[in-house]
Design a protein around this motif. Structure first.
Motif, PDB file in Angstrom:
ATOM      1  N   THR A 135      -6.460   3.324   4.008  1.00  0.00           N
ATOM      2  CA  THR A 135      -7.509   3.168   4.465  1.00  0.00           C
ATOM      3  C   THR A 135      -7.684   3.419   5.987  1.00  0.00           C
ATOM      4  O   THR A 135      -6.938   3.063   6.924  1.00  0.00           O
ATOM      5  CB  THR A 135      -7.832   1.551   4.434  1.00  0.00           C
ATOM      6  OG1 THR A 135      -7.807   1.101   3.148  1.00  0.00           O
ATOM      7  CG2 THR A 135      -9.181   1.381   4.844  1.00  0.00           C
ATOM      8  N   LEU A 136      -8.691   4.426   6.265  1.00  0.00           N
ATOM      9  CA  LEU A 136      -8.543   5.151   7.441  1.00  0.00           C
ATOM     10  C   LEU A 136     -10.253   5.116   8.050  1.00  0.00           C
ATOM     11  O   LEU A 136     -10.973   5.117   7.160  1.00  0.00           O
ATOM     12  CB  LEU A 136      -7.930   6.650   7.540  1.00  0.00           C
ATOM     13  CG  LEU A 136      -6.622   6.707   7.150  1.00  0.00           C
ATOM     14  CD1 LEU A 136      -6.243   8.073   7.084  1.00  0.00           C
ATOM     15  CD2 LEU A 136      -5.846   6.000   8.303  1.00  0.00           C
ATOM     16  N   ASP A 137     -10.215   5.243   9.430  1.00  0.00           N
ATOM     17  CA  ASP A 137     -11.293   5.216  10.063  1.00  0.00           C
ATOM     18  C   ASP A 137     -12.211   6.624   9.799  1.00  0.00           C
ATOM     19  O   ASP A 137     -11.432   7.548   9.501  1.00  0.00           O
ATOM     20  CB  ASP A 137     -11.347   5.281  11.599  1.00  0.00           C
ATOM     21  CG  ASP A 137     -12.475   5.193  12.421  1.00  0.00           C
ATOM     22  OD1 ASP A 137     -13.437   5.813  12.036  1.00  0.00           O
ATOM     23  OD2 ASP A 137     -12.387   4.871  13.481  1.00  0.00           O
ATOM     24  N   GLU A 138     -13.255   6.581   9.515  1.00  0.00           N
ATOM     25  CA  GLU A 138     -14.185   7.545   9.186  1.00  0.00           C
ATOM     26  C   GLU A 138     -13.874   8.957  10.049  1.00  0.00           C
ATOM     27  O   GLU A 138     -13.659  10.012   9.968  1.00  0.00           O
ATOM     28  CB  GLU A 138     -15.575   7.504   9.613  1.00  0.00           C
ATOM     29  CG  GLU A 138     -16.540   8.535   9.039  1.00  0.00           C
ATOM     30  CD  GLU A 138     -16.424   8.870   7.656  1.00  0.00           C
ATOM     31  OE1 GLU A 138     -16.758   9.984   7.281  1.00  0.00           O
ATOM     32  OE2 GLU A 138     -16.175   7.941   6.449  1.00  0.00           O
TER      33      GLU A 138
ATOM     34  N   GLN B  35      -9.320   5.988   1.507  1.00  0.00           N
ATOM     35  CA  GLN B  35     -10.510   5.425   1.590  1.00  0.00           C
ATOM     36  C   GLN B  35     -11.048   5.372   3.038  1.00  0.00           C
ATOM     37  O   GLN B  35     -10.046   5.144   4.025  1.00  0.00           O
ATOM     38  CB  GLN B  35     -10.609   4.002   1.141  1.00  0.00           C
ATOM     39  CG  GLN B  35     -11.878   3.193   1.246  1.00  0.00           C
ATOM     40  CD  GLN B  35     -11.791   1.809   0.740  1.00  0.00           C
ATOM     41  OE1 GLN B  35     -10.768   1.326   0.518  1.00  0.00           O
ATOM     42  NE2 GLN B  35     -12.978   1.152   0.679  1.00  0.00           N
ATOM     43  N   PHE B  36     -12.205   5.941   3.388  1.00  0.00           N
ATOM     44  CA  PHE B  36     -12.519   5.794   4.899  1.00  0.00           C
ATOM     45  C   PHE B  36     -13.716   4.832   5.198  1.00  0.00           C
ATOM     46  O   PHE B  36     -14.409   4.449   3.848  1.00  0.00           O
ATOM     47  CB  PHE B  36     -13.265   7.244   5.028  1.00  0.00           C
ATOM     48  CG  PHE B  36     -12.394   8.310   5.161  1.00  0.00           C
ATOM     49  CD1 PHE B  36     -11.498   8.720   5.914  1.00  0.00           C
ATOM     50  CD2 PHE B  36     -12.116   8.962   3.723  1.00  0.00           C
ATOM     51  CE1 PHE B  36     -10.518   9.663   5.842  1.00  0.00           C
ATOM     52  CE2 PHE B  36     -11.331  10.122   3.458  1.00  0.00           C
ATOM     53  CZ  PHE B  36     -10.701  10.510   4.686  1.00  0.00           C
ATOM     54  N   ILE B  37     -13.504   4.078   6.394  1.00  0.00           N
ATOM     55  CA  ILE B  37     -14.534   2.977   6.625  1.00  0.00           C
ATOM     56  C   ILE B  37     -15.182   3.440   7.843  1.00  0.00           C
ATOM     57  O   ILE B  37     -14.455   4.055   8.767  1.00  0.00           O
ATOM     58  CB  ILE B  37     -13.817   1.633   6.456  1.00  0.00           C
ATOM     59  CG1 ILE B  37     -12.532   1.667   7.443  1.00  0.00           C
ATOM     60  CG2 ILE B  37     -13.340   1.464   5.225  1.00  0.00           C
ATOM     61  CD1 ILE B  37     -11.696   0.399   7.783  1.00  0.00           C
ATOM     62  N   GLU B  38     -16.254   2.844   7.882  1.00  0.00           N
ATOM     63  CA  GLU B  38     -17.059   3.066   9.344  1.00  0.00           C
ATOM     64  C   GLU B  38     -16.529   1.878  10.093  1.00  0.00           C
ATOM     65  O   GLU B  38     -16.592   0.690   9.968  1.00  0.00           O
ATOM     66  CB  GLU B  38     -18.374   3.072   9.134  1.00  0.00           C
ATOM     67  CG  GLU B  38     -19.048   4.333   8.781  1.00  0.00           C
ATOM     68  CD  GLU B  38     -20.642   4.271   8.994  1.00  0.00           C
ATOM     69  OE1 GLU B  38     -21.137   4.858   9.777  1.00  0.00           O
ATOM     70  OE2 GLU B  38     -21.315   3.496   8.273  1.00  0.00           O
ATOM     71  N   TYR B  39     -16.120   2.269  11.691  1.00  0.00           N
ATOM     72  CA  TYR B  39     -15.812   1.415  12.411  1.00  0.00           C
ATOM     73  C   TYR B  39     -16.916   0.948  13.384  1.00  0.00           C
ATOM     74  O   TYR B  39     -17.904   2.086  13.750  1.00  0.00           O
ATOM     75  CB  TYR B  39     -14.503   1.609  13.339  1.00  0.00           C
ATOM     76  CG  TYR B  39     -13.533   1.149  12.523  1.00  0.00           C
ATOM     77  CD1 TYR B  39     -13.001  -0.152  12.233  1.00  0.00           C
ATOM     78  CD2 TYR B  39     -12.649   2.245  11.868  1.00  0.00           C
ATOM     79  CE1 TYR B  39     -12.078  -0.285  11.670  1.00  0.00           C
ATOM     80  CE2 TYR B  39     -11.493   1.844  11.072  1.00  0.00           C
ATOM     81  CZ  TYR B  39     -11.052   0.502  10.985  1.00  0.00           C
ATOM     82  OH  TYR B  39      -9.950   0.426  10.448  1.00  0.00           O
TER      83      TYR B  39
ATOM     84  N   ILE C  23     -21.825  -0.684  17.442  1.00  0.00           N
ATOM     85  CA  ILE C  23     -22.600  -0.110  16.029  1.00  0.00           C
ATOM     86  C   ILE C  23     -21.889   0.688  15.568  1.00  0.00           C
ATOM     87  O   ILE C  23     -21.284   1.600  15.866  1.00  0.00           O
ATOM     88  CB  ILE C  23     -24.060   0.492  16.828  1.00  0.00           C
ATOM     89  CG1 ILE C  23     -24.645  -0.753  17.983  1.00  0.00           C
ATOM     90  CG2 ILE C  23     -24.991   0.533  15.605  1.00  0.00           C
ATOM     91  CD1 ILE C  23     -25.889   0.086  18.536  1.00  0.00           C
ATOM     92  N   LYS C  24     -22.078   0.765  14.043  1.00  0.00           N
ATOM     93  CA  LYS C  24     -21.800   1.523  13.114  1.00  0.00           C
ATOM     94  C   LYS C  24     -22.281   3.017  13.380  1.00  0.00           C
ATOM     95  O   LYS C  24     -23.687   3.062  13.698  1.00  0.00           O
ATOM     96  CB  LYS C  24     -21.749   1.044  11.689  1.00  0.00           C
ATOM     97  CG  LYS C  24     -20.616   0.225  11.469  1.00  0.00           C
ATOM     98  CD  LYS C  24     -20.873  -0.148   9.876  1.00  0.00           C
ATOM     99  CE  LYS C  24     -19.912  -0.982   9.160  1.00  0.00           C
ATOM    100  NZ  LYS C  24     -19.629  -2.433   9.942  1.00  0.00           N
TER     101      LYS C  24
END
Length: 134
Positions: free
Chosen positions: A6-9, A68-72, A108-109
């Motif tokens: 799981t990594l940052d976008e 998987q990419f997530i928005e920080y 903010i994302k």
């Protein structure tokens, strides 16, 4: 055992590049993604031999079964240093504010920030997201 990351976008381009080849050339990626690989190396491994672990980071990304990419959340600011008040905030009515100090700005994302800019005439390309700790 399945490897799930799981990594940052912000790592998406690098990860897709690494995973697009059969045998990744580690020196190529270390030259082209130096800061991103070093950041992951420091967060995944605690060692003085950073080069050895950078290779392991690339190998782990390449061999992962799923990424998987997530928005920080980031603090957003104008890229130009010519503006004294360049950090972005949001007032209670959803209006855009500019602050001098980063601690006054909102986290903010990226997708939320782009939506906030809609209809303002301000181009997204004029801003940059900075890590919350900056």
């Amino acid at each position: 055992m399945k490897i799930k990351l799981t990594l940052d976008e912000k790592y998406r381009e690098m990860v897709e590049d690494i995973r697009s080849v059969n045998n990744p050339n580690c020196s190529y990626y270390m030259d082209n993604y130096t800061e991103k690989i070093e950041a992951l190396t420091r967060s995944w491994f605690d060692s003085a031999d950073i080069y050895e672990y950078q290779v392991k980071v690339i190998e782990r990304i390449h061999s992962a079964d799923e990424v998987q990419f997530i928005e920080y959340n980031y603090k957003w600011r104008l890229k130009s240093d010519k503006f004294r008040k360049r950090y972005i905030g949001i007032d209670i009515l959803g209006g855009v504010l500019f602050f001098k100090q980063p601690e006054a700005a909102n986290n903010i994302k990226k997708s939320e920030f782009k939506k906030l800019l809609e209809g303002t005439g301000l181009p997204f390309e004029a801003f940059e997201g900075v890590d919350i700790d900056d």
